[in-house]
Write an enzyme that holds these catalytic residues in place. Structure first.
Site, PDB file in Angstrom:
ATOM      1  N   GLY A 167      46.626 -66.849 -43.196  1.00 41.11           N
ATOM      2  CA  GLY A 167      46.114 -67.933 -44.038  1.00 41.11           C
ATOM      3  C   GLY A 167      44.712 -67.640 -44.535  1.00 41.11           C
ATOM      4  O   GLY A 167      44.370 -67.888 -45.694  1.00 41.11           O
ATOM      5  N   CYS A 168      43.892 -67.093 -43.657  1.00 41.02           N
ATOM      6  CA  CYS A 168      42.493 -66.831 -44.010  1.00 41.02           C
ATOM      7  C   CYS A 168      42.393 -65.715 -45.034  1.00 41.02           C
ATOM      8  O   CYS A 168      41.531 -65.716 -45.911  1.00 41.02           O
ATOM      9  CB  CYS A 168      41.698 -66.458 -42.769  1.00 41.02           C
ATOM     10  SG  CYS A 168      41.699 -67.779 -41.553  1.00 41.02           S
TER      11      CYS A 168
END
Length: 162
Positions: free
Chosen positions: A48-49
């Site tokens: 996600g990051c």
């Protein structure tokens, strides 16, 4: 005593932290020239990051056009940030909040009490927080929402000048 979370309309607390290039980032120094999109994220190089960072990277020119600096904050080390930046060619500042003190200063919530949350703060040149977006599961929306808010801030500033 729980620190109060920073909300829209609050003055952002100033802070200074080490950047991935070893220099120091100081919030209010940057605010003299630009709005700041300060985004807290859980961890370098996680799915996600990475998605979120690459989206900020891909839109970086648009942020520049909107007179904003993008700054990513996590508790990762400076070395970890350097790797993250190199692998994904990130054009913006990543700062290392080792003990999580800045996260605490802003009152960024943890998810499930464990994971550092994913929260984006948009701070105008007066140091006022104009928008807070808190979503773990929508990393890309942090970017699109930030751009919308910056456009609003800029159109207001434009009207005031007239």
């Amino acid at each position: 005593m729980k620190e109060e979370a920073i909300k829209v309309g609050d003055k952002a607390p100033d802070f200074e932290l080490e950047r991935q290039d070893g220099g120091f980032f100081r919030l209010y120094e940057t605010l003299r020239e630009k709005n700041v999109v300060l985004y807290f994220y859980p961890k370098d190089s996680t799915p996600g990051c990475t998605k979120q960072a690459c989206e900020f990277r891909d839109q970086y020119e648009v942020f520049e056009q909107q007179g904003a600096e993008v700054v990513g904050v996590s508790s990762d080390s400076v070395e970890s940030h350097q790797r993250f930046e190199q692998v994904y060619k990130l054009p913006f500042t990543l700062i290392s909040d080792k003990g999580g003190s800045i996260r605490k200063l802003f009152g960024v919530p943890k998810k499930l009490g464990l994971l550092p949350g994913r929260v984006t703060y948009i701070i105008d040149r007066e140091g006022i927080v104009r928008y807070v977006f808190n979503s773990m599961s929508k990393p890309l929306e942090h970017v699109s929402t930030a751009l919308e808010v910056l456009r609003e801030i800029n159109s207001e500033a434009h009207h005031h000048k007239v």
